[in-house]
Write an enzyme that holds these catalytic residues in place. Structure first.
Site, short mmCIF file in Angstrom:
data_model
loop_
_atom_site.label_atom_id
_atom_site.label_comp_id
_atom_site.label_asym_id
_atom_site.label_seq_id
_atom_site.Cartn_x
_atom_site.Cartn_y
_atom_site.Cartn_z
N LYS A 99 1.26 -26.85 78.11
CA LYS A 99 1.63 -27.67 76.81
C LYS A 99 1.23 -27.21 75.67
CE LYS A 99 1.79 -31.03 74.60
NZ LYS A 99 1.90 -30.96 73.02
N CYS A 112 -13.51 -26.91 67.35
CA CYS A 112 -14.38 -27.89 67.93
C CYS A 112 -15.92 -27.62 67.89
CB CYS A 112 -13.93 -27.97 69.60
SG CYS A 112 -14.22 -26.28 70.28
N GLU A 165 -16.33 -36.54 64.11
CA GLU A 165 -15.86 -35.26 63.99
C GLU A 165 -14.42 -35.26 63.17
OE1 GLU A 165 -12.98 -33.75 67.04
OE2 GLU A 165 -14.11 -31.73 66.85
P1 NAD Z 1 -5.27 -33.90 70.25
O1 NAD Z 1 -6.31 -34.46 71.42
O2 NAD Z 1 -4.53 -34.87 69.41
O3 NAD Z 1 -4.08 -32.99 71.05
C1 NAD Z 1 -4.55 -31.89 72.01
C2 NAD Z 1 -3.24 -31.72 72.76
O4 NAD Z 1 -2.96 -32.88 73.48
C3 NAD Z 1 -1.79 -31.47 71.98
O5 NAD Z 1 -1.03 -30.41 72.60
C4 NAD Z 1 -1.21 -32.85 72.00
O6 NAD Z 1 0.19 -32.77 72.09
C5 NAD Z 1 -1.89 -33.41 73.31
N1 NAD Z 1 -1.68 -34.70 73.63
C6 NAD Z 1 -1.89 -35.71 72.91
N2 NAD Z 1 -1.74 -36.96 73.37
C7 NAD Z 1 -1.84 -36.75 74.63
C8 NAD Z 1 -1.77 -37.64 75.70
N3 NAD Z 1 -1.74 -38.86 75.60
N4 NAD Z 1 -1.73 -37.18 77.21
C9 NAD Z 1 -1.70 -35.69 77.14
N5 NAD Z 1 -1.48 -34.79 76.19
C10 NAD Z 1 -1.73 -35.55 74.95
O7 NAD Z 1 -6.27 -32.89 69.71
P2 NAD Z 1 -5.72 -31.78 68.64
O8 NAD Z 1 -5.94 -32.56 67.20
O9 NAD Z 1 -4.40 -30.99 68.96
O10 NAD Z 1 -7.03 -30.85 68.62
C11 NAD Z 1 -8.32 -31.12 67.90
C12 NAD Z 1 -9.43 -31.49 68.49
O11 NAD Z 1 -9.37 -30.64 69.85
C13 NAD Z 1 -10.67 -31.71 68.15
O12 NAD Z 1 -11.23 -32.85 68.46
C14 NAD Z 1 -11.32 -30.40 68.85
O13 NAD Z 1 -12.75 -30.76 68.84
C15 NAD Z 1 -10.76 -30.29 69.89
N6 NAD Z 1 -10.92 -28.97 70.68
C16 NAD Z 1 -11.92 -28.71 71.80
C17 NAD Z 1 -12.23 -27.63 72.05
C18 NAD Z 1 -13.29 -27.41 73.32
O14 NAD Z 1 -13.35 -26.31 73.73
N7 NAD Z 1 -14.18 -28.28 73.36
C19 NAD Z 1 -11.45 -26.56 71.65
C20 NAD Z 1 -10.62 -26.59 70.45
C21 NAD Z 1 -10.35 -28.01 70.33
#
Ligand code: NAD
Length: 509
Positions: A214, A322, A419
């Protein structure tokens, strides 16, 4: 006299290559693009222009159900394929990603706002590298883990197959059995859309699993282009299924009873919700979450090099990283010099059109993310930090934030703790190495860190005490498919990359 027009009329730059995109994308289920069950679509836009690029299917529970069923059906045959045969498919995917690298890079920059220099030189090559790397493991899974083992597929009943005995089989029988986990539900964020897809799919496919991916709602395009690659390389139907949509679609994927393993990359907040949602279900889980990583500059560091590292650490991909080095700790004796040089360097960063190869800082990924960043900047000002932003304009349409920093930040300030996921840096100082370590670790996160010093012995001493999955020494944001990446504390658990990245995609009998 030479006609100037003759000299300066260049051929179109490679960045001018426009990917062939559809006006509308369905889900990719069972090896084909299909209409969403409820007929709903949403628009994905270019954050640099606010123009609609394409319409994309909104995934309902019925779509997710169909995708999981397709993955389950494909599992016995895919997992029982000899590893070398699975590898061939993954190599083909890797090569096709390389061949289409221009189109993928341009699409990534159009959909997500990141500078073409980054999508072209970092995202796409690393995505290809991950597929190449994991293709190499597909026929060596018996050697991947300490103690070795015998890799077997999953039968129609969902249980691991019994290892076949070859000559000398009695010894083999004593080997432990390694098998795929099954159907993997993989949810990814918008900051490295293609790269995150490759991090998830590469090891899962190599280890004989089937997947439902997804992508994030603001950046679904390169995953859908990847689906076209799967069609081209004739990846067996159902081995990878891609369902697009927002958080509710992601929740439907992770909560589906037919999913055996959940791999999530995204915010800590959503990661916690997922951990709650699947607790007690027996599903395997890996979480790659947020961070607030420290970049520590000692007085004996090469200051110019450290300044480049700070810039690379926080302004790369507009700070939508991240492991962004969003907190910089500078030893007091060199703080004035570092900050002056940093500001001068920030003033040279070109902010603007992501498709211009001279651009350093592109567009903020979405209107929502821009308002989050602006809220944090206001909070930082209220907390008393001295705000500084590089001058210059930004394009009239789209979402933009020029690189900025706060000086004199207190550890309790919001910009030092939370963050932000934008081009906002919190600069703090320290006197002794012990203080640097204590302040760097003063965060709920533990993803990455950078250490800048001339002394090798100091580097290793400091790195030992830092709560971080990755510590970069005199560099920052360096990635390689062979090297594991992941966090501690609220940055999650599990590793992606390297042989470590395979571990969560197998079970041991
Ligand atoms: P997000 O958590 O809002 O969304 C990530 C994904 O999860 C999206 O595809 C979203 O549609 C989905 N999602 C949202 N609610 C959900 C739920 N309840 N259940 C399942 N899926 C759900 O994050 P974002 O804003 O898209 O990305 C930014 C975040 O990702 C930052 O916090 C960043 O640090 C983190 N990140 C971490 C890494 C790592 O390797 N640690 C890498 C990249 C990004």
């Amino acid at each position: 006299m030479i006609e100037s027009a003759g000299i300066f009329e260049y051929a179109t730059a490679p960045e001018g290559v426009r990917p062939t995109l559809r006006d509308r994308y369905g889900h990719f289920i069972g090896g084909a693009f299909v209409e969403p069950a409820e007929g709903e679509y949403f628009r994905t836009i270019n954050p640099a222009t606010e123009e609609v690029i394409a319409e994309v299917a909104e995934g309902s529970k019925a779509d997710v159900d169909r995708a999981v069923n397709a993955a389950r059906e494909a599992l016995p045959a895919w997992s029982a394929l000899p590893g070398v045969e699975r590898a061939k498919y993954i190599y083909r995917i890797a090569r096709r990603v390389q061949e289409l690298s221009r189109e993928l890079a341009v699409a990534e920059s159009m959909d997500g706002g990141k500078p073409i220099r980054e999508s072209r030189d970092v995202d796409v090559p690393l995505a290809a590298q991950h597929f190449f790397y994991y293709a190499g493991w597909a026929d060596k899974l018996g050697y991947a883990f300490a103690g070795g083992g015998k890799f077997v597929g999953i039968g129609e009943d969902g249980a691991p197959l019994t290892p076949a005995l070859s000559p000398g089989g009695e010894r083999e029988q004593r080997h432990r059995v390694i098998s795929p986990v099954g159907v993997c539900g993989q949810v990814i964020p918008w900051n490295f859309p293609l790269l995150m897809a490759s991090w998830k799919l590469g090891p899962a496919l190599a280890a004989g699993n089937t997947c439902v991916l997804k992508p994030a709602e603001t950046t679904p395009l390169t995953a859908l282009m990847l689906a076209e690659i799967f069609e081209e390389v004739e990846l067996p139907a159902g081995v990878v299924n891609i369902v697009t949509g927002a958080g509710a679609t992601g929740a439907a994927v992770v909560e589906h009873p037919g999913v055996n393993k959940v791999a999530f990359t995204g915010s800590t907040e959503v990661g916690k919700k997922i951990a709650h949602a699947i607790a007690g279900t027996g599903k395997k889980l890996t979480l790659e979450l947020g961070g607030k990583s420290p970049n520590i500059v000692f007085e004996d560091a090469s200051i110019d090099q450290a300044v480049e590292g700070i810039v690379q650490g926080i302004y790369f991909n507009q700070g939508h990283v991240c492991c962004a080095g969003s907190r910089v700790f500078v030893q007091e004796s060199v703080a004035g010099e570092v900050i002056a040089k940093l500001k001068r360097r920030m003033g040279e960063l070109r902010v603007g059109d992501p498709l211009d190869k001279n651009t350093d800082v592109g567009a903020i990924n979405s209107a929502a993310q821009l308002s989050t960043i602006e809220r944090y900047i206001d909070a930082g000002k209220s907390d008393g930090g001295a705000f500084w932003q590089a001058g210059g304009g930004v394009p009239s349409s789209g979402y933009w934030c020029r690189p900025c920093l706060f000086e004199g930040v207190q550890p309790s300030a919001v910009v030092a703790r939370e963050e932000i996921f934008g081009p906002v840096l919190a600069v703090m100082t320290f006197r002794t190495p012990a203080e640097a370590i204590q302040r760097a670790n003063n965060t709920p996160y533990g993803l990455a860190a950078g250490v800048w010093t001339d002394k090798g012995s100091k580097i290793f001493e400091i790195a030992k005490w830092l709560d971080a999955g990755v510590v970069w020494l005199n560099t920052y944001n360096k990635f390689d498919a062979a090297s594991p990446f992941g966090g501690f504390k609220e940055s999650g658990f599990g590793r992606e990359g390297g042989v470590h990245g395979l571990r969560s995609y197998v079970t041991f009998g």
